[in-house]
Design an enzyme around this catalytic site. Structure first.
Site, PDB file in Angstrom:
ATOM      1  CD  GLU A   1      -1.413   5.053   2.036  1.00 47.29           C
ATOM      2  OE1 GLU A   1      -0.404   5.515   2.608  1.00 47.29           O
ATOM      3  OE2 GLU A   1      -1.915   3.966   2.358  1.00 47.29           O
TER       4      GLU A   1
ATOM      5  CG  HIS B   1      -9.330   2.026  10.107  1.00 46.18           C
ATOM      6  ND1 HIS B   1      -8.465   2.371  11.102  1.00 46.18           N
ATOM      7  CD2 HIS B   1      -8.595   1.344   9.197  1.00 46.18           C
ATOM      8  CE1 HIS B   1      -7.257   1.914  10.816  1.00 46.18           C
ATOM      9  NE2 HIS B   1      -7.304   1.283   9.665  1.00 46.18           N
TER      10      HIS B   1
HETATM   11  C1  LIG Z   1      -1.573   4.859   5.643  1.00 48.17           C
HETATM   12  C2  LIG Z   1      -2.160   3.501   5.693  1.00 48.17           C
HETATM   13  N1  LIG Z   1      -2.201   2.757   4.565  1.00 48.17           N
HETATM   14  C3  LIG Z   1      -2.694   1.504   4.595  1.00 48.17           C
HETATM   15  C4  LIG Z   1      -3.180   0.972   5.754  1.00 48.17           C
HETATM   16  C5  LIG Z   1      -3.754  -0.451   5.790  1.00 48.17           C
HETATM   17  N2  LIG Z   1      -2.838  -1.317   6.526  1.00 48.17           N
HETATM   18  C6  LIG Z   1      -3.021  -1.558   7.832  1.00 48.17           C
HETATM   19  S1  LIG Z   1      -1.792  -2.458   8.474  1.00 48.17           S
HETATM   20  C7  LIG Z   1      -0.996  -2.576   7.019  1.00 48.17           C
HETATM   21  C8  LIG Z   1       0.291  -3.333   6.941  1.00 48.17           C
HETATM   22  C9  LIG Z   1       1.316  -2.792   7.862  1.00 48.17           C
HETATM   23  O1  LIG Z   1       2.396  -3.645   7.955  1.00 48.17           O
HETATM   24  P1  LIG Z   1       3.577  -3.446   8.991  1.00 48.17           P
HETATM   25  O2  LIG Z   1       3.886  -1.996   9.137  1.00 48.17           O
HETATM   26  O3  LIG Z   1       4.684  -4.314   8.565  1.00 48.17           O
HETATM   27  O4  LIG Z   1       2.982  -3.910  10.374  1.00 48.17           O
HETATM   28  P2  LIG Z   1       2.434  -5.334  10.814  1.00 48.17           P
HETATM   29  O5  LIG Z   1       0.984  -5.342  10.470  1.00 48.17           O
HETATM   30  O6  LIG Z   1       3.210  -6.369  10.095  1.00 48.17           O
HETATM   31  O7  LIG Z   1       2.602  -5.381  12.289  1.00 48.17           O
HETATM   32  C10 LIG Z   1      -1.704  -1.904   6.029  1.00 48.17           C
HETATM   33  C11 LIG Z   1      -1.336  -1.827   4.616  1.00 48.17           C
HETATM   34  C12 LIG Z   1      -3.158   1.788   6.907  1.00 48.17           C
HETATM   35  N3  LIG Z   1      -3.659   1.374   8.081  1.00 48.17           N
HETATM   36  N4  LIG Z   1      -2.635   3.031   6.844  1.00 48.17           N
END
Ligand SMILES: Cc1ncc(C[n+]2csc(CCOP(=O)(O)OP(=O)(O)O)c2C)c(N)n1
Ligand SMILES: [Mg+2]
Lengths: 339, 327
Positions: free
Chosen positions: B60, B129
C-alpha cells in the site's frame, strides 16, 4: 552475552524423526484437517462469522516447524492460524470457542478466527494486516537476545508478505543485529487471486535473504519430515549463533483464500488444483510411515475416529460456552498499571 | 429510472471517466485480473487494458506513492485500497506527499488523485478490519473527503472526485456494495462539498453520512409512526463540510443528533457539534447528542459487535433524548 551452547549434534538429530514422533505429527495434522472441515461446516451454518481462512493443504508446514520447537520458544503468525494454533497445543476446544465468538475462546471471543492468541504456549497471535507482524517477530528476537536466552521466535507468513515494506525493514534489522528469528514463508503460490509471479520481481523468494545477509533455504512443504530436517538446521543456528534464517516452504492451499472466495476460477485452474491435491501432506506422511511398517489403513482409521471425536467435543464445548458478557465489551482496552 | 447497486454505480463512474480522459487509470490490489476484491472494477481490465487497470503487489505504501508521483507529472490516478484498514500503511504518502505537495511547492505541483475503498465495519471482522478512518483523514488540510451513502451519490461523487484537481478521499463500505438505488442513465455529477437533505422534517435533525444515512432514514421512518418528524441531513462530503446546510436544518428543528460510524473522541461528530454550537447556540432547545461506535476496538463476538455499533435503538433513544421524550 553469556549463553548456554547446546550440542549441535543432539540439536540436529531432532530432525531425524522417530516413529513415535511421526505418529504424533500424523495425528496432529489429521486433527487440524478434521477440525477445519468442521469449521467450513460451522461457517456455512453461521456459527463462525467474518473472515475465515483455512489451512487445509498446508498442515505439514506449520506442524513440521512447530513440532521442532521447545515450549519456551515463540510463534507468531497471520490470519491463517487455526492449524498452527492447534499444532502449538492450544486446545481445539479453546480454538473452536473463539471461532464461535464465545467467552471460553482463547481470546475470550474478542479476536475470532484471524486473531488466535495464547500466552500459555507463547502463541503471539494471528495478525490480520499483511506484513504487520513481521517486525513484531524481529522485536521478539531482539528481546531474546537482550535477555541472553536461547529461545527462538518463529514467524509464519504468506509469500505475498515479501513484497511489503515491513518485511524488508524487519529482516534487515534481524540480519544486521543477528537475532534468533526464523522467518517461515509459506509459499502457497497465491495471495488471494494474485500469483507469486505476478507480484514479486524474483520468483525464488528465499533468495531475498541475500539482501539481508541471511542464511536461507527452500523446503518441500508437503513433506513434514523434510520441513523438520530443514528446521533443525535453522534452529541450531538460532540457538547457538543467534542467527536468523529465512525459510521458504513451498506448499499449496487446497481451499479458497477465505470462506468467501472461490476455490479456483479466475486465478488458478481446477486442473492445477487437482494436480497439487495429489500431494496431500497427510498422505505423504502416511506413505512414509507405511513404508516403514508403522501404520496401515486400520491404524489410520483408528486415529481418524479419535480426532473426529476430539473435534466433535470441541464443537460441543464451543456451543455450550456462553456468549461474552456485554460488560466485557469495555474490558481489555487498557490494563491497570501495577508498578 | 434504472435501479443499480452501489458497486455498479462506482463501476460506471470509473468506466465513464476512463473513457472521457485517458490520463485516468486505476491501480490497486486485485483490481485487474480478479476484477476487484469487491468486484467494483469488473470488466475494466478487459475494456482498458493492463496499462490502465493495474494489479499491484501487497504494498500500500508503495503504490500510493506511485500514484502521487504519477499525478505530479500529469496523470490522474484512482488508487483503490482493498479496505481503508490497509491504507494506514499508505498514510505517509497520503498525508505527507499528496496532501501537502501543492503547499510545499508554493503552488507548483497539484495532485489530482483519488484514494478510495471500503471503510468502517462490516460483520464480525474483528479489531484490525473494522475501523472508520473518517476523522483521521478529514483532519488533514489539503485533502477532500467524501462518503456517499447511496448509489446515486456514489457515482456522482466519484466522477467529481476524478475530475477534481486535488487529492480526494472516497470512503465506501463493504456492506454497501450490494445496496440498490436509482441512478439515471444520463450523465451527471454530484458536487463535492454539498450536503443533501435526504428526508425533510421539523422536529429534530439527524446529521450523518455514508453507510449510516440508511440508518438515519430508518430512524425517521420509525419515529414518523409516533408523529415525530425527523430531518436527515446527509453530509455526503465530510471535508469541506457543508456547514450552511447543517445550520439551516438546526435553525428549523432546534434539535440535533449526530450519527457516525467511528469512535467518539475527536470524531467527525465533534466537529459538527462545534459548527452547531458556534452559530446556532440560541436556536438549540437541547444539547446536541452524538451516536457513534463504543470507545473500544471492534470485538469479534456477534453480541459484543452489535453492542458496539450505532444502531436503530441507540439512535432513536438519542432523538428522544434531545426531544425530552425519553423514559
Ligand atoms: C496490508 C494489507 N493489505 C491487504 C490485505 C488483504 N489481504 C488479506 S490476505 C491477502 C493475501 C495474502 O497472501 P499471502 O501473504 O500469500 O498469504 P496466504 O493468504 O496465501 O496465506 C490480502 C491481499 C491485508 N490483510 N493487509
Ligand atoms: Mg500465499
Amino acid at each position: 552475552m553469556a549463553k548456554k551452547k547446546p550440542d549441535p549434534k543432539t540439536e540436529l538429530a531432532l530432525g531425524d524423526t522417530d516413529a513415535a514422533t511421526r505418529r504424533t505429527i500424523l495425528r496432529s495434522m489429521l486433527l487440524q484437517r478434521r477440525f477445519e472441515e468442521r469449521c467450513a461446516e460451522a461457517y456455512a451454518l453461521g456459527r463462525i462469522g467474518g473472515f475465515c481462512h483455512l489451512y487445509i493443504g498446508q498442515e505439514a508446514t506449520g506442524t513440521g516447524v512447530i513440532s521442532m520447537l521447545r515450549p519456551d520458544d515463540y510463534v507468531i503468525t497471520t490470519y491463517r492460524d487455526h492449524g498452527q494454533a492447534i499444532a502449538r497445543g492450544i486446545s481445539p476446544r479453546a480454538v473452536m470457542a473463539e471461532l464461535f465468538g464465545r467467552s471460553d475462546g482463547c481470546a475470550r471471543g474478542k479476536g475470532g478466527s484471524m486473531h488466535l492468541f495464547d500466552r500459555n504456549t507463547n502463541f503471539l497471535g494471528g495478525h490480520g494486516i499483511v506484513g504487520g507482524h513481521v517486525p513484531l517477530a524481529t522485536g521478539v528476537g531482539f528481546a531474546i537476545k537482550y535477555r541472553g536466552g536461547d529461545q527462538v521466535c518463529v514467524c509464519f507468513m504468506g509469500e505475498s508478505v515479501v513484497n511489503t515494506g515491513a518485511f524488508h525493514e524487519a529482516l534487515n534489522m534481524a540480519g544486521l543485529w543477528k537475532l534468533p528469528v526464523i522467518y517461515v514463508i509459506e509459499n502457497n503460490r497465491y495471495g488471494m487471486g494474485t500469483s507469486l509471479e505476478r507480484a514479486s520481481a524474483i520468483h525464488d523468494i528465499y533468495q531475498r535473504g541475500a539482501a539481508y545477509d541471511m542464511p536461507r533455504g527452500v523446503l518441500d512443504g508437503q513433506d513434514v519430515l523434510a520441513v523438520r530436517t530443514g528446521m533443525a538446521e535453522a534452529l541450531h543456528r538460532a540457538r547457538t549463533e543467534s542467527m536468523p534464517t529465512l525459510l521458504e516452504i513451498r506448499t499449496y492451499r487446497f481451499m479458497g483464500h477465505s470462506m468467501s472466495d472461490a476455490v479456483s476460477g479466475t486465478y488458478r485452474t481446477k486442473a492445477e488444483l487437482d494436480e497439487y491435491m495429489q500431494r496431500d501432506p497427510i498422505t505423504v506422511l502416511k506413505l512414509h510411515m507405511e513404508a516403514a511398517g508403522e501404520i496401515d489403513d486400520a491404524g489410520m482409521a483408528t486415529i481418524d475416529d479419535e480426532v473426529k471425536l476430539e473435534v466433535q467435543d470441541a464443537w460441543d464445548f464451543a456451543e455450550a460456552s456462553p456468549e461474552p458478557a456485554l460488560e466485557s465489551l469495555y474490558e481489555d482496552v487498557l490494563v491497570e498499571t501495577t508498578t | 429510472m434504472p435501479v443499480i447497486t452501489y458497486r455498479d454505480a462506482l463501476n460506471a463512474a470509473l468506466r465513464e471517466e476512463m473513457q472521457r480522459d485517458d490520463r485516468v487509470f486505476l491501480m490497486g490490489e486485485e483490481v485487474a485480473v480478479y476484477q476487484g476484491a469487491y468486484k467494483v472494477s469488473k470488466g475494466l481490465l478487459q475494456e482498458f487494458g493492463e496499462m490502465r487497470v493495474v494489479d499491484t503487489p501487497i504494498t500500500e505504501l508503495g503504490f500510493a506513492g506511485v500514484g502521487v508521483g504519477a499525478a505530479m507529472v500529469g496523470l490522474r490516478p484512482v488508487i483503490e485500497f482493498m479496505t481503508w484498514n490497509f491504507a494506514l500503511l499508505a498514510l505517509d504518502q497520503v498525508v505527507n506527499a499528496a496532501a501537502k505537495m501543492l503547499y510545499m511547492s508554493g503552488g507548483q505541483y497539484h495532485i489530482p488523485i483519488v484514494f478510495r475503498g471500503p471503510n468502517g465495519a462490516a460483520l464480525q471482522l474483528s479489531a484490525q478490519h473494522s475501523q472508520a478512518w473518517d476523522s483521521w483523514l478529514a483532519h488533514i488540510p489539503g485533502l477532500k473527503v467524501v462518503s456517499p451513502g447511496t448509489p446515486y451519490d456514489a457515482k456522482g461523487l466519484l466522477k467529481s472526485a476524478i475530475r477534481d484537481d486535488n487529492p480526494v478521499i472516497m470512503l465506501e463500505g463493504e456492506m454497501m456494495y450490494n445496496w440498490k438505488g436509482e441512478v439515471p442513465d444520463e450523465e451527471y455529477v454530484v458536487p463535492i462539498g454539498k450536503a443533501d437533505i435526504k428526508r425533510e422534517g421539523d422536529h429534530c435533525t439527524i446529521v450523518t453520512y455514508g453507510k449510516l444515512v440508511t440508518l438515519g432514514l430508518q430512524v425517521a421512518d420509525t419515529l414518523a409512526k409516533e408523529g415525530i418528524r425527523v430531518e436527515v441531513v446527509d453530509l455526503r462530503t465530510i471535508r469541506p463540510l457543508d456547514v450552511e446546510a447543517v445550520q439551516a436544518s438546526v435553525r428549523k428543528t432546534n434539535r440535533c443528533v449526530v450519527l457516525e460510524e467511528g469512535w467518539e473522541f475527536c470524531g467527525v461528530g465533534a466537529q459538527v457539534v462545534d459548527y452547531v454550537q458556534r452559530d446556532c447556540f440560541d436556536d438549540l432547545d437541547a444539547p446536541v447528542v452524538r451516536v457513534h461506535q463504543a470507545d473500544v476496538p471492534m470485538p469479534y463476538a456477534k453480541n459484543l459487535e452489535k453492542h458496539a455499533k450505532p444502531d436503530l435503538p441507540k439512535t432513536i433513544a438519542a432523538v428522544k433524548k434531545v426531544m425530552y421524550l425519553e423514559g
